[in-house]
Design a protein around this motif. Structure first.
Motif, PDB file in Angstrom:
ATOM      1  N   VAL A 177      35.218  29.364  21.019  1.00 49.40           N
ATOM      2  CA  VAL A 177      35.320  30.670  21.243  1.00 49.40           C
ATOM      3  C   VAL A 177      36.562  31.226  21.413  1.00 49.40           C
ATOM      4  O   VAL A 177      36.854  32.427  20.629  1.00 49.40           O
ATOM      5  CB  VAL A 177      34.598  31.041  22.609  1.00 49.40           C
ATOM      6  CG1 VAL A 177      34.640  32.456  23.125  1.00 49.40           C
ATOM      7  CG2 VAL A 177      33.036  30.521  22.727  1.00 49.40           C
ATOM      8  N   GLY A 178      37.553  30.853  21.885  1.00 46.06           N
ATOM      9  CA  GLY A 178      38.908  30.954  21.864  1.00 46.06           C
ATOM     10  C   GLY A 178      39.374  31.583  20.664  1.00 46.06           C
ATOM     11  O   GLY A 178      39.883  32.727  20.255  1.00 46.06           O
ATOM     12  N   ILE A 179      39.227  30.365  19.693  1.00 45.30           N
ATOM     13  CA  ILE A 179      39.980  30.606  18.468  1.00 45.30           C
ATOM     14  C   ILE A 179      39.219  31.496  17.416  1.00 45.30           C
ATOM     15  O   ILE A 179      39.678  32.214  16.810  1.00 45.30           O
ATOM     16  CB  ILE A 179      40.142  29.254  18.034  1.00 45.30           C
ATOM     17  CG1 ILE A 179      41.187  28.459  18.633  1.00 45.30           C
ATOM     18  CG2 ILE A 179      40.655  29.079  16.258  1.00 45.30           C
ATOM     19  CD1 ILE A 179      41.198  26.925  18.552  1.00 45.30           C
ATOM     20  N   ALA A 180      37.794  31.084  17.532  1.00 47.19           N
ATOM     21  CA  ALA A 180      37.099  31.940  16.550  1.00 47.19           C
ATOM     22  C   ALA A 180      37.023  33.580  16.742  1.00 47.19           C
ATOM     23  O   ALA A 180      37.167  34.095  15.869  1.00 47.19           O
ATOM     24  CB  ALA A 180      35.635  31.351  16.376  1.00 47.19           C
ATOM     25  N   ALA A 181      36.795  33.620  18.109  1.00 42.16           N
ATOM     26  CA  ALA A 181      36.556  35.222  18.430  1.00 42.16           C
ATOM     27  C   ALA A 181      38.188  35.710  18.148  1.00 42.16           C
ATOM     28  O   ALA A 181      38.257  36.942  17.607  1.00 42.16           O
ATOM     29  CB  ALA A 181      36.450  35.330  20.194  1.00 42.16           C
ATOM     30  N   VAL A 182      39.035  35.297  18.482  1.00 46.07           N
ATOM     31  CA  VAL A 182      40.444  35.851  18.078  1.00 46.07           C
ATOM     32  C   VAL A 182      40.767  35.773  16.502  1.00 46.07           C
ATOM     33  O   VAL A 182      41.349  36.905  16.225  1.00 46.07           O
ATOM     34  CB  VAL A 182      41.781  34.996  18.723  1.00 46.07           C
ATOM     35  CG1 VAL A 182      42.961  35.466  18.249  1.00 46.07           C
ATOM     36  CG2 VAL A 182      41.699  35.097  20.042  1.00 46.07           C
ATOM     37  N   ALA A 183      40.010  35.025  15.899  1.00 45.03           N
ATOM     38  CA  ALA A 183      40.215  35.161  14.412  1.00 45.03           C
ATOM     39  C   ALA A 183      39.475  36.208  13.948  1.00 45.03           C
ATOM     40  O   ALA A 183      39.996  36.904  12.976  1.00 45.03           O
ATOM     41  CB  ALA A 183      39.473  33.770  13.818  1.00 45.03           C
ATOM     42  N   VAL A 206      28.610  35.381  21.747  1.00 47.41           N
ATOM     43  CA  VAL A 206      29.812  35.303  22.627  1.00 47.41           C
ATOM     44  C   VAL A 206      31.070  35.542  21.764  1.00 47.41           C
ATOM     45  O   VAL A 206      32.086  36.450  21.823  1.00 47.41           O
ATOM     46  CB  VAL A 206      29.947  34.112  23.570  1.00 47.41           C
ATOM     47  CG1 VAL A 206      31.345  34.233  24.098  1.00 47.41           C
ATOM     48  CG2 VAL A 206      28.780  33.942  24.164  1.00 47.41           C
ATOM     49  N   ILE A 207      31.048  34.777  20.515  1.00 42.37           N
ATOM     50  CA  ILE A 207      32.120  34.741  19.727  1.00 42.37           C
ATOM     51  C   ILE A 207      32.218  36.166  18.930  1.00 42.37           C
ATOM     52  O   ILE A 207      33.294  36.983  18.967  1.00 42.37           O
ATOM     53  CB  ILE A 207      31.912  33.747  18.502  1.00 42.37           C
ATOM     54  CG1 ILE A 207      32.299  32.304  19.266  1.00 42.37           C
ATOM     55  CG2 ILE A 207      33.184  33.982  17.345  1.00 42.37           C
ATOM     56  CD1 ILE A 207      32.105  31.442  18.484  1.00 42.37           C
TER      57      ILE A 207
END
Lengths: 332, 339, 565, 399
Positions: free
Chosen positions: A132-138, A195-196
């Motif tokens: 989630v952290g990486i994909a959402a920020v992407a 969520v992402i």
């Protein structure tokens, strides 16, 4: 960034001109002198940055921690089920015997209420958090770059429209927005994907602003005009001139945002709107464990929380380190 | 010697940073008498401002540290006196004007209040009286309609007016010494002249001594009684204005004079800036700090630090060749200036 | 009839007589303090505090959930009352006695002539007519909002003649209810329903004073909406208007016709959740509280366990008696996978109910072996033969049905409502299904959405809990398995069962009726349209101040018999 | 300044319309259900009854009518027309109709005049007459303008007015927010000042590291652990009262004064913001300390503390005040996580529960409230900014 600029802000880190004296500004080094710091490594921006990052002890600790987390999360299938037990599996016939165990050799952090190893669950939970952290920020970065570029490049009505939208997004309570989106979703769609998407869709305004200001500041430079004069296309300007200058702050801010996003994911899972069981998420683990606090089993809450804190902190420290290494000036 | 108003002897101010020791002021000496004007001249980074700030004890310590020397004001050491004693001197007996009037005034307070502040602190005036006095001071420095302007905020003043306000603030307590740190550098040329004129006029009226810090010899030419030329934290030449202008002994002083564009002494010669950059104060060149840029440098200049010595009267310099007539002649010829 | 110590001959006689007439059942076991382990001499005065969540309504016309009902039943008396310690028995309340006609379609209630509302006005049959009409009338105005807000519990009266017409707005009156005289109330049903007096025990079917409902209630000179300060005929009355989200305070009703309670009052303290309440209880700020999750065994050790599971006395304070409620899994009998009874049977056999009870509920719920909970007349142990854990049996059933090791059964969805603590149960069910070779994934949703999915048949296996409206078998079997019932989520259609249910409703003789329902239950269980998982049990605890406080199987507190020290 | 405020308010309108419109569309078109069903608990509501309730709540109308009605209900002024019937004062015989979606643009169709005082009954959606507008009515011919508090409808779940529900919840949110802001100001700004003044000292390191850790802590975890520590570990010390600690005025024997129960939630809610406030304060103060006017102040003979308190703090405070102001806005909009963890019945919790339970009228009411609060606070922050910074007040600085 020019060599000169970097020298300037490097001195800043050493802190003498933070004081209120009228101390003379450090004069830039002459070429003859700079050989002292010059070794055989390439003197690219990234090479320099890496060398500086290496000297930052906290960043290195953060990097080591993140490496441990990532490697164990990725490799978990290979060893966790064999050593700690399948963190999702429940055996209704033995669950009573295995639940809520204190830490032991076979279960370093003990077991949860359904008899599953907490450490194993933490390792699997890292997958959700990191994904989630990486994909959402992407997603945020991509949307932010696009809109920031539009805004900065074209200005005028486009700019004020986009900036107005960012205002709305920044003004409205972020968590509530996510909750609204997620809770309204059809049940079958619940899980890590929404969520992402929801965090990603709501996280872009900061990146848009950041990139817009990068575009604006670069646009003022003479060489951009020069580039225009010789007929360079917008996209060429973007990739040859603006991107290389804007990429460092974006990287730094993105790194720091991953931490924040992990916190948001944890909060949403805590509220029951994020990753759904039997999938594992740290926030969800805290929610599941909160009923056992009063029975004096704080580990069910404590450990996932600690995992979140350490990971978020690691991203923050890494971001700090990158900021210093890449010489990005940012306000708190 | 004890009856000078201000007497600085062998003052050394070093900064201990992670990159090394910065010798910002390295053995400066001068004297200042009542009503006198001292010009301190040098490029940026030569330690002239730090010298002033050291005397006022406004340098951060640490990382700064006074290594040696003393600065005596009316016979009392400014360096060793207690903090609250020097506070009574700052702004009261010794006042300072800074380079950039745009940033030297606090943006959130009205001009009047800022001018009145030293009066309240040092003279124990009530705020009301101090404000009335501030109006007078503004009038004194030539601000029109001062009754209204005391209520303005700094951003409502132009640059020149702000510097006038700074001067008014500095003069509020009738100081014995006024240190002006590049007071005109940030201003337009026409305004520069007005400010200098104002300072001269006020000096006549109040009898304050002035230390005029500048990188521009031209600014102090008419104003100063004595001039101190500094380079890389060290004094390179010290003497009366006439001595400095008419009998300069250090190649750096010559260089400075050559870089004055419209100096009366220059006859149609090309502007002749000093080549190279001022040195890093962490890594001061060996021997004479000026030697990498000095056209006359010899092996001796790289090896030995030239001692400051008095050549005649109070005129002194730190050059191995000072007093060597042949050297002076070469200087003159190369500079294209007839002595 | 609040006071079990007042076992007046008249009342007992009436009770025996009425029950005898009605059903021919044996005289009721005594309900005095002897069964409750009460000790010491009752002392008058003092207040007790009682946990509730924020009620939706405390106005009887719309009390549905337990929170509001708890308060409302302290303020109002209905016609009859269910014995707190024996849910199969009725005792008189606002009605002294009642009779039924031969085919159980007309019921006549004789009201207690001393019955008064808390403001002193007598309770008459008209007040019942008004109250019941108000429940069915779809234009009834909520006194709090002054907006139309129909009762959601009108279904209690759906068997009353004229219900459909009033409900549909065709008439303004409920034809089946009649005030024969001030103290005679007659109800005519549209179809035989011998258990109707049990329905009349429902707290919502209490009389209300029309003048105060419509004109508001006077409190210190200001008019308060009836919905915030209902005035009833029960042992207690509101001492101040409802303080929303904070508390509801009631005090003893001096106009009460029955024996006055010992308590001077009850503070219903409103909590957002049970954990907060229990903490408050531990701190000594609450007299009756739910026990926090994971704390039940500790509470039992610390506070002692109630002898009968319902009554609190000092040192015997933990209340863990069974409720009249069943937690069950629903099979969608129209689903391609679950229309096969063998699959339903296998799943039913494959669920380790004991593990769920032990792990999730610390053993304080019992594995269900019947859709009827033990407190209901007609309960038989093990009546649902497949509601037991038999892994080998389940695997054999699957193999016999052509799905050896679960082969051939596609991955199925396990539906439930999220955020209500069912996740853990479902994880256990999921792991049990995995042992049968059936892969199950979760499909959870917020409750309103989930219910809509159930209604639309968009599920394979779901879950629900059924809480008895009245402790009678009919309330389970008709609601859950009658083919047209809205609560029949498994879409179970069995004409034989439908016919048998209709027939059973006409049987006035209690024993015969119970036997009929038992037979129906047996028929249904063979088909496994649902599978019962657990019987709910109380998990409450009272403070050591409480003496003889009974919290009955329906979850209603008997505030009239408790005294505090 | 006035123009600026007007412009900001006007700018807010499209934002408001946009957010609420999106919500209406979501509520209408997303698959799912509403909270009406919840009135029955786990039992089935008969479709007829459900339809009746939905009709009476107006949920069966097209979404744009509902949306118009929602907007009109926000307006404190309602225009109604009077049909001239003489039975105006009888509640049972409605003679005046409230027009859905009406604000002022109504053409009277039937002549007559509205009584200037006394109750008038109206016909509302369901056909049930209700009384309204007992006071503050201005009657002009057959048109009546009434000033009513905005009406956000009733909860779908239990029929209580949304304004009442939010009104009950709001004090808790407000107390919590102010308690948290108080901590944030005292601790955040204090730590920032200490850290900047004692730069490189152990205090500075503690503050710098502490804030980094603090912003990495999930608030709900912090809340739970605080409860654990104070409620379980220190149970005997605190009499168990700090575990899930909110007791209300109704709590007869609460061992601590009421405000004590806000301490842990306030710490939890304030944790992240306090860290940010400290960081901003620190970096601002360091930046301000570098400014020339600080040197000027020293040169005037001011003591360090005079320089700090008179000259540095005021300048450094400007961004901090902005941050804290916006943060207060966010807190006043409800703190879902903190309120959930501590069972504080504030608006955040109410809205969260409404969202999850699909009680759309509370969701709309809550979102309306939040938008208004956020807008008003932002506006106040902007205005206060101008008072702190004369450069903006006098328009001397371009934005």
């Amino acid at each position: 960034m020019s060599e000169y600029d970097r020298q300037e802000s490097r001195n800043e880190d050493h802190g003498i001109e933070d004081s209120h004296s009228g101390l003379p500004a450090m004069p830039p080094m002459t070429d003859a002198e700079s050989h002292i710091h010059d070794d055989q490594e390439s003197r690219t921006l990234w090479g320099d940055a890496w060398r500086r990052l290496r000297k930052n002890r906290l960043s290195i600790i953060a990097l080591v921690w993140l490496t441990i987390v990532v490697v164990s999360a990725i490799s978990a299938d290979l060893w966790v089920p064999k050593t700690l037990g399948d963190p999702r599996a429940i055996d209704s016939s033995t669950v009573m015997a295995n639940q809520l165990k204190d830490s032991s050799f076979s279960h370093p952090l003990g077991t949860d209420d359904l008899g599953r190893d907490i450490l194993g669950r933490l390792i699997y939970g890292a997958r959700a958090s990191l994904t989630v952290g990486i994909a959402a920020v992407a997603i945020s970065v991509i949307i932010g770059l696009l809109l920031g570029a539009l805004s900065g490049f074209y200005g005028g009505a486009v700019d004020s429209l986009i900036m107005r939208i960012t205002d709305v997004f920044l003004a409205f309570p972020y968590i509530l927005f996510c909750v609204l989106i997620l809770a309204m979703l059809p049940s079958s769609a619940r899980g890590i994907g929404p969520v992402i998407v929801s965090i990603g869709l709501l996280g872009w305004p900061s990146f848009a602003r950041l990139f817009r200001s990068s575009v604006l500041s670069v646009k003022q430079n003479d060489y951009v005009d020069a580039g225009r004069a010789v007929g360079a296309s917008d996209s060429r300007l973007m990739f040859r001139h603006i991107m290389p200058n804007a990429i460092a702050p974006i990287i730094v801010y993105a790194t720091m945002s991953i931490g924040g996003t992990i916190l948001t994911e944890a909060a949403l899972s805590f509220l029951g709107l994020g990753v759904q069981p039997p999938e594992i998420s740290w926030g969800r683990m805290i929610n599941d464990g909160r009923n056992y606090l009063i029975g004096n089993h704080p580990g069910l809450v404590f450990w996932p929380g600690l995992a979140i804190i350490l990971t978020v902190l690691a991203f923050t420290l890494l971001g700090d380190g990158l900021r210093d290494a890449l010489d990005v000036k940012m306000k708190d | 010697m004890g009856d000078h108003l201000l007497e600085v002897t062998g003052l050394k101010m070093y900064f201990y940073t992670r990159d090394g020791v910065v010798k910002a002021v390295d053995g400066v000496s001068f004297v200042l008498d009542k009503g006198e004007t001292l010009g301190v001249v040098g490029e940026s980074g030569s330690g002239k401002s730090v010298t002033a700030l050291t005397m006022m004890r406004l340098t951060p310590m640490p990382p700064g540290k006074v290594e040696a020397g003393d600065a005596k004001f009316k016979g009392r050491s400014l360096i060793t006196m207690k903090e609250d004693e020097i506070r009574k001197i700052r702004g009261n007996e010794i006042a300072m004007i800074f380079q950039d009037p745009m940033t030297s005034l606090n943006p959130v307070y009205r001009i009047g209040r800022q001018i009145a502040e030293p009066l309240v602190i040092h003279k124990g005036m009530s705020k009301k009286d101090a404000l009335l006095r501030a109006v007078e001071l503004l009038r004194l420095v030539g601000i029109p309609n001062p009754e209204q302007r005391v209520k303005d905020y700094p951003h409502q003043f132009s640059g020149g007016m702000r510097q006038r306000a700074m001067i008014a603030m500095a003069l509020a307590c009738d100081p014995d010494v006024l240190i002006a740190d590049e007071p005109t550098t940030a201003l337009d040329v026409t305004i520069q002249a007005q400010i200098i004129e104002l300072m001269q006029e006020l000096q006549k009226r109040t009898g304050s001594a002035i230390i005029m810090i500048t990188h521009d010899l031209g600014v102090v030419a008419d104003m100063a009684d004595r001039i101190l030329v500094m380079y890389a934290g060290r004094p390179v030449e010290y003497g009366t204005t006439d001595e400095i202008f008419y009998k300069p002994m250090h190649p750096y002083t010559w260089g400075l004079m050559d870089s004055i564009p419209t100096h009366s002494l220059v006859e149609k010669s090309a502007l002749n800036p000093i080549k190279g950059q001022p040195p890093s104060l962490i890594d001061v060149p060996s021997g004479c700090a000026f030697h990498p840029r000095c056209p006359y440098a010899q092996q001796r200049c790289t090896d030995e630090i030239p001692e400051y010595r008095i050549v005649e009267g109070t005129h002194g310099t730190a050059c191995h060749f000072a007093g060597d007539p042949g050297f002076v002649r070469r200087l003159v010829e190369n500079a294209g200036v007839k002595a | 009839m609040r006071n079990r110590f007042r076992t007046a001959v008249v009342v007992m006689a009436a009770c025996v007589l009425v029950l005898g007439v009605l059903s021919g059942c044996a005289p009721a076991k005594t309900t005095t303090g002897t069964g409750t382990g009460a000790t010491g001499t009752p002392k008058a005065g003092g207040t007790m505090s009682f946990y509730i969540g924020e009620p939706a309504y405390i106005d009887p016309y719309n009390t549905q959930e337990s929170e509001g009902t708890e308060v409302e039943q302290a303020l109002f008396d209905s016609l009859t009352r269910i014995d707190p310690l024996d849910a199969t028995k009725l005792i008189p309340a606002a009605a002294d006695s009642w009779t039924a006609n031969a085919d159980a379609t007309v019921f006549t209630f004789k009201l207690n002539k001393n019955g008064k509302f808390a403001d002193g006005t007598p309770v008459t049959a008209k007040d019942f007519v008004y109250a019941w009409t108000r429940i069915v009338d779809q234009t009834t105005v909520n006194t709090l909002t002054k907006k139309a807000d129909p009762s959601i519990i009108s279904y209690h009266l759906s068997n009353v003649k004229g219900y459909d017409n009033l409900f549909a707005g065709k008439t303004k009156t409920l034809d089946g209810v009649k005030a024969v005289d001030d103290y005679t109330f007659e109800v005519t049903l549209s179809k035989p329903f011998a258990d109707f007096p049990f329905v009349c025990a429902h707290p919502a079917l209490a009389p209300v004073p029309q003048a105060l409902v419509e004109g508001g209630v006077d409190f210190n000179g200001t008019k308060v909406a009836f919905g915030d300060m209902p005035v009833g005929n029960g042992p207690f009355m509101m001492s101040e208007p409802w303080s929303h989200n904070q508390y509801i305070k009631v005090k003893a009703n001096s106009n009460y016709y029955g024996t006055k309670p010992y308590l001077a009052g009850v503070d219903f303290k409103i909590y957002k959740d049970t954990e907060a309440a229990y903490t408050d209880f531990v701190a000594g700020n609450l007299d009756f509280s739910p026990i926090g999750a994971g704390q039940i065994k500790a509470a039992e050790a610390k506070y002692g366990t109630s002898d009968n599971g319902y009554t609190v006395n000092p040192g015997k304070q933990t209340v863990l008696g069974a409720e009249d409620a069943t937690y069950y899994m629903i099979f969608n009998t129209t689903d391609p996978v679950f229309k096969n009874p063998a699959v339903r049977k296998a799943v039913s056999l494959g669920i380790n109910r004991q593990a769920i009870c032990d792990v999730v509920f610390e053993g304080t719920r019992d594995p269900a072996d019947n859709i009827l909970p033990p407190g209901i007349a007609g309960y038989e142990k093990g009546a649902w033969a497949d509601a037991k854990y038999d892994l080998a049996g389940a695997q054999k059933v699957l193999t016999d049905a052509g799905f050896p090791g679960g082969k051939g059964i596609p991955a199925i969805k396990l539906s439930f409502n999220s955020g209500a603590g069912h996740e853990k149960i479902m994880e256990l069910v999921q792991s049990d299904l995995a042992k049968l070779g059936i892969k199950a994934t979760f499909d959870s949703a917020e409750f309103p959405v989930y219910l809509k999915q159930l209604d639309a048949g968009k599920f394979q296996i779901g879950r629900l809990g059924w809480i008895a409206d009245y402790p009678i078998a009919e309330n389970f079997l008709y609601s859950l398995f009658q083919s047209k019932s809205g609560d029949n989520k498994s879409k179970y259609v069995n004409p034989a069962v439908d016919a048998a249910l209709d027939a059973a409703g006409k049987i006035v003789d209690t024993n015969a009726r119970i036997a009929a329902y038992q037979a129906i239950n047996k028929t249904i269980q063979a088909d496994n349209p649902v599978t019962p998982l657990m019987f709910y049990k109380h998990t409450r605890v009272g403070s050591a101040r409480l003496h003889n406080f009974t919290w009955d199987a329906m979850g209603l507190g008997d505030f009239a018999t408790v005294w505090v020290e | 300044m006035f123009q600026y405020i007007v412009r900001r308010v006007i700018q807010f309108i499209p934002v408001f319309l946009g957010v609420t419109l999106i919500l209406f569309l979501i509520a209408t078109y997303l698959p799912g259900a509403d909270a009406v069903q919840l009135r029955m608990g786990e039992k089935t509501m008969s479709p007829t009854l459900k339809a009746t309730i939905r009709h009476q709540l107006g949920l069966d109308r097209p979404w744009y009518i509902q949306y118009g009605d929602y907007l009109s209900s926000l307006s404190p002024v309602h225009a109604t027309y009077y049909d001239g019937s003489t039975a105006a004062s009888k509640t049972s015989d409605p003679s005046v109709r409230v027009l859905d979606g009406s604000v002022a643009l109504i053409i009277p169709r039937i002549s007559g005049s509205v009584p200037a005082t006394g109750p008038v009954s109206y016909e509302v959606r369901s056909g049930v007459p209700i009384e309204r507008g007992q006071s503050g009515r201005i009657a002009i011919g057959s048109l009546a303008f009434e000033f009513d508090p905005p009406d956000l409808g009733v909860s779908l779940y239990n029929g209580r007015p949304v304004l009442t529900i939010l009104g009950e919840a709001y004090p808790f949110t407000m107390r919590l927010a102010f308690a948290a802001i108080f901590l944030e100001i005292i601790i955040g700004i204090g730590a920032g000042i200490v850290s900047a003044v004692k730069r490189y000292s152990i205090w500075d390191i503690l503050v710098t590291l502490g804030t980094s850790v603090l912003v990495s802590i999930p608030v709900f975890w912090l809340g739970l652990m605080l409860q654990y520590v104070f409620g379980i570990w220190l149970q005997n010390l605190t009499n168990g009262a700090f575990y899930l600690p909110v007791l209300f005025e109704g709590g007869s024997t609460a061992p601590f004064p009421a405000y004590a129960y806000y301490i842990l939630p306030a710490i939890t809610l304030a944790s992240v913001s306090t860290a940010y406030a400290a960081r901003i304060m620190r970096s601002q103060l360091l930046e301000v300390n570098n400014q020339d006017y600080i040197r000027t102040a020293h040169a005037k003979g001011l003591s360090d503390s005079q320089v700090l308190w008179k000259h540095a703090i005021k300048n450094a405070m400007i961004p901090v005040v902005t941050y804290i102001g916006l943060d207060l806005g966010a807190m006043l909009a409800g703190a879902i996580l903190t309120e959930t963890v501590f069972n504080l019945p504030g608006v955040g919790y109410a809205i969260f529960k409404a969202i999850v339970g699909r009680d759309f009228s509370i969701v709309f009411g809550g979102v309306t409230l939040i938008l208004l609060v956020v807008m008003i606070v932002n506006l106040l922050v902007d205005v206060s900014y101008a008072f702190l910074d004369p450069r903006i007040r006098y328009g001397g600085l371009e934005e």
